[in-house]
Design a protein around this motif. Structure first.
Motif, PDB file in Angstrom:
ATOM      1  N   PHE A   1     -27.616  27.449  77.103  1.00 19.99           N
ATOM      2  CA  PHE A   1     -26.983  26.397  76.317  1.00 19.99           C
ATOM      3  C   PHE A   1     -27.860  25.146  76.267  1.00 19.99           C
ATOM      4  O   PHE A   1     -27.983  24.498  75.232  1.00 19.99           O
ATOM      5  CB  PHE A   1     -25.615  26.043  76.908  1.00 19.99           C
ATOM      6  N   THR A   2     -28.482  24.798  77.400  1.00 20.73           N
ATOM      7  CA  THR A   2     -29.423  23.685  77.414  1.00 20.73           C
ATOM      8  C   THR A   2     -30.544  23.934  76.413  1.00 20.73           C
ATOM      9  O   THR A   2     -30.941  23.040  75.668  1.00 20.73           O
ATOM     10  CB  THR A   2     -30.041  23.505  78.815  1.00 20.73           C
ATOM     11  N   CYS A   3     -31.047  25.153  76.410  1.00 25.22           N
ATOM     12  CA  CYS A   3     -32.144  25.494  75.499  1.00 25.22           C
ATOM     13  C   CYS A   3     -31.719  25.380  74.040  1.00 25.22           C
ATOM     14  O   CYS A   3     -32.523  25.015  73.186  1.00 25.22           O
ATOM     15  CB  CYS A   3     -32.654  26.904  75.791  1.00 25.22           C
ATOM     16  N   TYR A   4     -30.465  25.706  73.774  1.00 24.96           N
ATOM     17  CA  TYR A   4     -29.978  25.576  72.396  1.00 24.96           C
ATOM     18  C   TYR A   4     -29.830  24.118  72.005  1.00 24.96           C
ATOM     19  O   TYR A   4     -30.237  23.704  70.919  1.00 24.96           O
ATOM     20  CB  TYR A   4     -28.630  26.280  72.235  1.00 24.96           C
ATOM     21  N   ARG A   5     -29.280  23.329  72.913  1.00 24.87           N
ATOM     22  CA  ARG A   5     -28.893  21.976  72.548  1.00 24.87           C
ATOM     23  C   ARG A   5     -29.999  20.938  72.739  1.00 24.87           C
ATOM     24  O   ARG A   5     -30.306  20.171  71.845  1.00 24.87           O
ATOM     25  CB  ARG A   5     -27.659  21.543  73.351  1.00 24.87           C
ATOM     26  N   ASN A   6     -30.597  20.907  73.945  1.00 19.40           N
ATOM     27  CA  ASN A   6     -31.468  19.770  74.222  1.00 19.40           C
ATOM     28  C   ASN A   6     -32.356  20.034  75.432  1.00 19.40           C
ATOM     29  O   ASN A   6     -31.903  19.918  76.562  1.00 19.40           O
ATOM     30  CB  ASN A   6     -30.623  18.515  74.478  1.00 19.40           C
ATOM     31  N   VAL A   7     -33.617  20.391  75.217  1.00 22.55           N
ATOM     32  CA  VAL A   7     -34.542  20.569  76.334  1.00 22.55           C
ATOM     33  C   VAL A   7     -35.236  19.238  76.621  1.00 22.55           C
ATOM     34  O   VAL A   7     -35.226  18.325  75.783  1.00 22.55           O
ATOM     35  CB  VAL A   7     -35.592  21.663  76.027  1.00 22.55           C
ATOM     36  N   PRO A   8     -35.829  19.077  77.795  1.00 18.90           N
ATOM     37  CA  PRO A   8     -36.506  17.814  78.115  1.00 18.90           C
ATOM     38  C   PRO A   8     -37.658  17.526  77.156  1.00 18.90           C
ATOM     39  O   PRO A   8     -38.338  18.445  76.678  1.00 18.90           O
ATOM     40  CB  PRO A   8     -37.026  18.049  79.540  1.00 18.90           C
ATOM     41  N   CYS A   9     -37.890  16.244  76.869  1.00 21.96           N
ATOM     42  CA  CYS A   9     -39.014  15.844  76.019  1.00 21.96           C
ATOM     43  C   CYS A   9     -40.335  16.215  76.691  1.00 21.96           C
ATOM     44  O   CYS A   9     -40.437  16.199  77.924  1.00 21.96           O
ATOM     45  CB  CYS A   9     -38.996  14.334  75.780  1.00 21.96           C
ATOM     46  N   HIS A  10     -41.347  16.514  75.874  1.00 22.74           N
ATOM     47  CA  HIS A  10     -42.638  16.900  76.469  1.00 22.74           C
ATOM     48  C   HIS A  10     -43.256  15.754  77.267  1.00 22.74           C
ATOM     49  O   HIS A  10     -44.058  15.982  78.183  1.00 22.74           O
ATOM     50  CB  HIS A  10     -43.605  17.407  75.399  1.00 22.74           C
TER      51      HIS A  10
END
Length: 284
Positions: free
Chosen positions: A152-161
Motif C-alpha cells: 500500500f505504501t508503494c501504491y500511495r507514497n514512497v520516500p522521496c529520492h
C-alpha cells in the motif's frame, strides 16, 4: 577482518543550475562525517556554474550529454565508488551538518557492528535502502515518511529520492528506467521492493530539505506523473490490490488530505498527526 569507514556517494545532476549548484555543494561540504564523494554529473551547462567548482579528491565532475534527468542519474551512478548513494537535486540541502554521521550510525546499528567501523565487504544483513524524512522549504514543514514499506505504501507514497540512501548494489543489475520522465525513481523503488526483495529500513532522521515546486510539480508534469503512476503500479500490483488501495484512498478522502498536507498553514499540524498515528501503531 579488515575494516574501513562507510563511504557515501552524493550525486548531483545538473543543467544550467546557476547558484543552486554551489548551495547544494556547500551543504554537503558542511557535513561532520567526511568519508564521502560528490559526483557532479553535468549535462553540458553553459551558465558557468560548473566551471566555478574546483575538482579535487572529494568533488568529481563529469560533463557529458544526457537525454533526461534519469539518464543523467544513471551515468552518475556509473562513476560512484561509495557504498551508499543519495541523489540531491540542485537547490536541495542536507537538513543539518550531522546527517551523514547519523545515517552511518543507524546503518551500523542494524548491522550490529561497532559504531564507527564496518567490514570491508558489505554483508547480506546490510540495508539495501535507508530512508528518513524530508523538509519542504516551500510549505515550511517536515514531511513524515511512512515508517514501514508495504504494497500500500508503494501504491500511495514512497520516500522521496532526496531522503533515500541506496546501496550501490541496487543499481548493479539496472538503473532508472528512462522511459519515465517524472516517475523514474518511483518505478525503480518499486522494482527494488517487489523484484529485488530489498531490505529497506526507516530511520528517525530528517535527511534533506528541498524547495518544492520543481520539475515534477509543473502542471504538465503533474498530469504526466498520474499517467506514469497508473502504468507503473499495474506492473507491480495485482488488480485486486489496485482495487483495494484505490477504494481505501477514496473512502479516506485522499485528495483532501493531500491539499492539507501541501498547505503552508496546515501541513505542520498534518505531519505531526501522521507522526503520532505511526507512533501509536508501534511502527516508529
Amino acid at each position: 577482518m579488515e575494516i574501513r569507514q562507510l563511504k557515501f556517494s552524493i550525486i548531483v545532476v545538473c543543467l544550467n543550475p546557476g547558484e543552486k549548484l554551489q548551495e547544494t555543494i556547500d551543504s554537503i561540504k558542511g557535513q561532520t562525517y567526511c568519508n564521502y564523494e560528490i559526483i557532479v554529473k553535468d549535462g553540458l551547462s553553459t551558465d558557468g556554474s560548473v566551471e566555478a567548482l574546483t575538482p579535487n579528491d572529494k568533488i568529481k565532475i563529469f560533463r557529458e550529454k544526457d537525454v533526461s534527468i534519469y539518464d543523467a542519474m544513471n551515468q552518475a551512478v556509473g562513476y560512484a565508488k561509495g557504498d551508499y548513494a543519495i541523489f540531491l537535486n540542485c537547490g536541495d540541502k542536507f537538513f543539518h551538518t550531522k546527517v551523514l554521521e547519523e545515517v552511518m550510525g543507524h546503518i551500523h546499528y542494524f548491522r550490529e557492528q561497532k559504531p564507527d567501523e564496518i567490514p570491508d565487504e558489505l554483508s547480506d544483513k546490510s540495508p539495501d535502502i535507508v530512508y528518513g524524512n524530508i523538509y519542504n522549504d516551500r510549505i515550511g514543514s517536515m514531511i513524515q515518511s511512512a515508517p514501514v514499506i508495504t504494497p500500500f505504501t508503494c501504491y500511495r507514497n514512497v520516500p522521496c529520492h532526496q531522503t533515500c540512501f541506496y546501496s550501490l548494489r541496487m543499481f548493479m543489475e539496472r538503473g532508472y528506467h528512462t522511459k519515465y520522465v517524472v516517475r523514474g525513481d518511483y518505478e525503480h523503488f518499486l522494482w527494488c521492493y517487489f523484484q529485488k526483495k530489498a531490505n529497506i529500513i526507516s530511520i528517525p532522521v530528517t535527511v534533506s530539505s528541498y524547495e518544492g515546486g520543481g520539475f515534477s510539480e509543473t502542471k504538465e508534469n503533474r498530469e504526466r506523473s498520474k499517467r506514469e503512476h497508473h502504468e507503473i503500479v499495474a506492473l507491480y500490483l495485482t488488480k485486486g490490490q489496485l482495487f483495494k488501495f484505490r477504494t481505501i484512498l477514496f473512502l479516506s478522502m485522499a485528495p483532501l488530505r493531500k491539499k492539507i498536507a501541501e498547505s503552508k498553514q496546515l501541513s505542520g499540524l498534518y505531519n505531526t498527526c501522521k507522526k503520532m498515528i505511526y507512533k501509536r501503531k508501534g511502527i516508529q
